[in-house]
Every structure is written in C-alpha cells, then in structure tokens.
Write a protein that holds these residues in place. Structure first.
Motif, short mmCIF file in Angstrom:
data_model
loop_
_atom_site.label_atom_id
_atom_site.label_comp_id
_atom_site.label_asym_id
_atom_site.label_seq_id
_atom_site.Cartn_x
_atom_site.Cartn_y
_atom_site.Cartn_z
N ALA A 173 0.95 -1.30 -0.01
CA ALA A 173 -0.20 0.06 0.05
C ALA A 173 0.86 1.42 0.04
O ALA A 173 0.27 2.24 -0.39
CB ALA A 173 -1.07 0.16 1.09
N GLY A 174 2.01 1.47 0.42
CA GLY A 174 2.74 2.47 0.61
C GLY A 174 1.98 3.69 1.51
O GLY A 174 1.51 3.39 2.35
N GLY A 175 1.75 4.78 0.87
CA GLY A 175 1.01 5.76 1.50
C GLY A 175 -0.55 5.79 1.12
O GLY A 175 -1.26 6.51 1.87
N GLY A 176 -0.96 4.53 0.47
CA GLY A 176 -2.29 4.53 0.62
C GLY A 176 -3.15 5.12 -0.46
O GLY A 176 -4.23 5.00 -0.64
N GLY A 177 -2.56 5.41 -1.64
CA GLY A 177 -3.33 5.95 -2.61
C GLY A 177 -4.33 5.28 -3.27
O GLY A 177 -5.52 5.56 -3.77
N LYS A 178 -3.90 3.84 -3.78
CA LYS A 178 -4.78 3.09 -4.21
C LYS A 178 -5.96 2.45 -3.34
O LYS A 178 -7.00 2.26 -3.74
CB LYS A 178 -4.21 2.09 -4.83
CG LYS A 178 -3.16 2.58 -6.20
CD LYS A 178 -2.47 1.42 -6.96
CE LYS A 178 -1.55 1.84 -7.87
NZ LYS A 178 -0.48 3.06 -7.28
N ALA A 179 -5.66 2.30 -2.11
CA ALA A 179 -6.56 1.94 -1.07
C ALA A 179 -7.56 3.06 -1.07
O ALA A 179 -8.81 2.62 -0.73
CB ALA A 179 -5.69 1.78 0.16
N LEU A 180 -7.08 4.27 -0.83
CA LEU A 180 -8.28 5.43 -0.98
C LEU A 180 -9.12 5.35 -2.15
O LEU A 180 -10.34 5.59 -2.04
CB LEU A 180 -7.26 6.69 -0.80
CG LEU A 180 -6.75 7.07 0.59
CD1 LEU A 180 -5.43 8.24 0.45
CD2 LEU A 180 -7.45 7.46 1.64
N ALA A 181 -8.67 5.28 -3.36
CA ALA A 181 -9.40 5.13 -4.52
C ALA A 181 -10.57 4.13 -4.34
O ALA A 181 -11.52 4.20 -4.83
CB ALA A 181 -8.44 5.06 -5.79
N LEU A 182 -9.96 2.79 -4.08
CA LEU A 182 -10.62 1.60 -3.86
C LEU A 182 -11.83 2.06 -2.82
O LEU A 182 -13.09 1.75 -3.08
CB LEU A 182 -9.94 0.38 -3.54
CG LEU A 182 -9.10 -0.17 -4.40
CD1 LEU A 182 -8.19 -0.90 -4.06
CD2 LEU A 182 -9.86 -0.82 -5.57
N ALA A 183 -11.55 2.63 -1.71
CA ALA A 183 -12.25 2.85 -0.68
C ALA A 183 -13.55 3.91 -1.07
O ALA A 183 -14.80 3.84 -0.75
CB ALA A 183 -11.71 3.41 0.51
#
Length: 390
Positions: free
Chosen positions: A228-238
């Motif tokens: 995830a690193g800083g979470g950019g893709k997790a944020l987009a998925l959420a």
C-alpha cells in the motif's frame, strides 16, 4: 535571484546528482543552505535540474561535456536560449564559456543517447516497447502533468473544479476517466488548497485511476492493498467500492499517512501489519502494486533511470515474484489477485506474471492492461488473475 544565478545553482546541484546523490535530497539541502532563495527561485532551479536529468545524455552531447555545466549548456541550446545570456552574464551566474565550450557540442550519435537511456538499458527498452521505443523515450524528456483524483463520494468533478478555482487553480477533466482532473494552472498551489484539505481531491496520476476503474467489475466484500505505501490506491478503492478496505506494507512506517488521508477523504481503511495478515484472510481482491524500477514514471524522478543497474533490475524481478507468492495465499477461492507496476519493461510485467501462472496453476489470467507514458498518464501495467474454486 537572477535567471543566470538560478542556472548556476542548478549546475551546482547537478554536479552532486551526477556524482551519485539523490536529486530530491540535494535540492532540499541546497534550499536549506541558501535561505535567501525564494519559492519561485527554488521552483525554477528544480525545473532546470529535472529538465537536465530527463535529457541528460542528449543534453550533455549538445553541451560538449558530461558535467552539470555541460548539461545546462545543452539545455539552453536545445531550448533556443542564447548561452551568453546565462554564461558570463553576471548576477552570480556561471562563468563565461571558454572558446572550446562555445565551439563544442554535437547531436547524440547513438540510439541509446538519442533515447536518453543508459547503453545497457536500451536493448531491454526496445524489447519491451518495440516500434514505440524511441518515441516513448524521447517523450520522457518532457515534464509530466499534475493529476488529481476527485473523491466522488464527496464531490462531482464540477464541484472539485469550482473549489480549486477558488484558490486560483485551473483544472480540467481528463477524457474517459470519470475521477480524473488535470491541473493546467497553479499546480504548486494544490497541496495548500481548500479542495485538498477538505478531501475533495487527492493527487494521483491518471494511470493509477484507470487501473482502479479496471478493478471495479471485481465484486469483493473484503479488499486488500498488499503493497500500500502511502495508501493512494486503497483510498481510491475505498471511494469507489462498497467493501471493507485493508492496507498493508512490509514497511509499516510507509503506511503512517493512510489514517489521516482516509479521515480527510471520509473513508475507512484498516491498516494491517504483516503479523496480522494470517488472522485477516481471506480477501476477495488482493492488489499488489509491486516494487519496481518505476520506468513508467521517470519523467517525475529522472535521476532514477541513471541510478538503475542491471543487477537492481534483476533484483526487482526477485522481489516481484516474492510479492506474488506471498499474496496468492491471501486470496479467497474464486477471488482475484491483481498485479501492478509503474514499469514499462517486459521483465517486470508479463515475464513475472507468466512465470507466476506457470507455478501457480490454480490462477488464470482474466485481464491485462499496459499503458505507455503519454500526455495524460504515466506508464502502468496491470494483470488481473482469478483463483479457481476448489
């Protein structure tokens, strides 16, 4: 600072970078030691340094020398700026050109030099990109745009454009990407804007947004962003998926910003440490944005392509295979494993996936995407693999 003084500072920074230092760290150190330099000075120096690094080989050929001075001289010649308006112009600018410098310089004389790539990398680049190899390499000389992802749970694109405009930031939609805006004026103001602070927008390249949209057809109640690193893709998925979103990185310190970013965006992301993964399985979708050379993003970090070695590229392959082997055990039967890199090189993309599928026959490839660096996105690779039911 005068324009000539800015070029002189860029030469000093470039000499350190060409000796092996990180461009970002060297620029930060220079700014701390030269407090008199204003924000516009620092921005101009940074632009000169990065422009020179993007075209390092061809510019040094034009400048007749492999030093920072040669790169800047080549940059001036390429951009049609008379060198004597900078060299020897006074105002703390660089010293006047010697007769040899004034008479020297030539066009690059090999394909690798024309492509602004190391000699060892050019055949690998050609193998990956085929007939597009030279065009893509030369396009990488130019600065990449600044792109934003609009949190659709918080605002429409029109709302975000209006909010940014209140801070004198001009942004326009990116065609065919429903969450993406391209900033065309005052891009350096984004981080201090109300639209950013209130969670309406996040800085994210369009390529990553396209990849997330590609995953929208994957229906899963539980989704893990494994690297995830800083979470950019997790944020987009959420923002787009009606699912429980989890984030993990082997370096837990890299995930420190996820919680405040999620709070700003108004979404929930659960961060998992490595030791807790076994208790959290299974996941219907596991996304692995694996460590890679970053070759699709070298416009943004051009010193990386000059630091990369063949051994490091091979090591990335080992890391990528290891990431997939670790992640596959977290995927539920019938679930999806998505492998992504921001590289354009075959040995980091298709070769890794084909090797994995040969070893893990319970997975099959159901979708593949390869984006080459272009005006509206970086380079990106995505392979979507489904795990068989028992």
């Amino acid at each position: 600072m005068t324009p000539a003084a800015r070029y002189a500072a860029a030469i000093a920074v470039l000499d350190d970078v060409l000796a092996g230092e990180s461009a970002e760290r060297t620029l930060t150190t220079w700014a701390r030691k030269n407090r008199f330099a204003g924000s516009k000075d620092r921005a101009a120096i940074r632009d000169h340094v990065y422009d020179a690094l993007r075209g390092r080989r061809s510019l040094c050929a034009l400048g007749g020398d492999t030093s920072g001075r040669g790169a800047i001289l080549g940059l001036l010649r390429r951009e049609g700026i008379a060198p004597d308006t900078v060299f020897g112009a006074g105002g703390y600018g660089p010293a006047a050109l010697t007769p040899q410098e004034a008479a020297g310089g030539s066009e690059p004389d090999t394909d690798a030099a024309r492509a602004d790539l190391p000699d060892w990398l050019w055949p690998i680049w050609q193998d990956a990109l085929g007939g597009d190899a030279m065009d893509v390499a030369q396009a990488m000389r130019h600065r990449a745009g600044v792109f934003l992802r609009v949190n659709l749970s918080r605002a429409t694109l029109a709302d975000a454009i209006d909010a940014l405009a209140a801070d004198d930031i001009v942004a326009v939609p990116v065609p065919d990407v429903k969450t993406a805006l391209k900033v065309i004026e005052n891009e350096r103001k984004v981080a201090s804007s109300d639209a950013f602070a209130s969670g309406l927008v996040e800085v994210q390249d369009t390529a990553s947004q396209i990849a997330i949209h590609r995953l929208q057809d994957v229906r899963a109640d539980r989704i893990l962003d494994f690297c995830a690193g800083g979470g950019g893709k997790a944020l987009a998925l959420a923002d787009l998926q009606d699912a429980a979103i989890f984030a993990h990185d082997i370096d837990a310190a890299r995930t420190a910003d996820i919680a405040p970013r999620a709070a700003r965006a108004g979404v929930k992301i659960t961060t998992l440490r490595t030791a807790g993964l076994a208790q959290a399985v299974p996941f219907g979708l596991v996304l692995c944005d694996a460590p890679c050379s970053g070759s699709g993003t070298w416009r943004r970090a051009p010193d990386a392509k000059w630091r990369l070695t063949r051994d490091q590229l091979d090591h990335y392959g080992e890391l990528q295979s290891g990431v997939l082997d670790q992640a596959q055990g977290l995927v539920a039967p019938g679930g999806v494993l998505a492998y992504a890199t921001c590289s354009v090189m075959t040995q980091e993309n298709d070769d890794i996936v084909h090797d994995f599928l040969a070893r893990r026959t319970e997975f099959s490839l159901v979708d593949r995407m390869q984006l080459l660096p272009g005006p509206d996105h970086d380079g990106f690779y995505l392979a979507i693999m489904r795990k068989a039911q028992p």
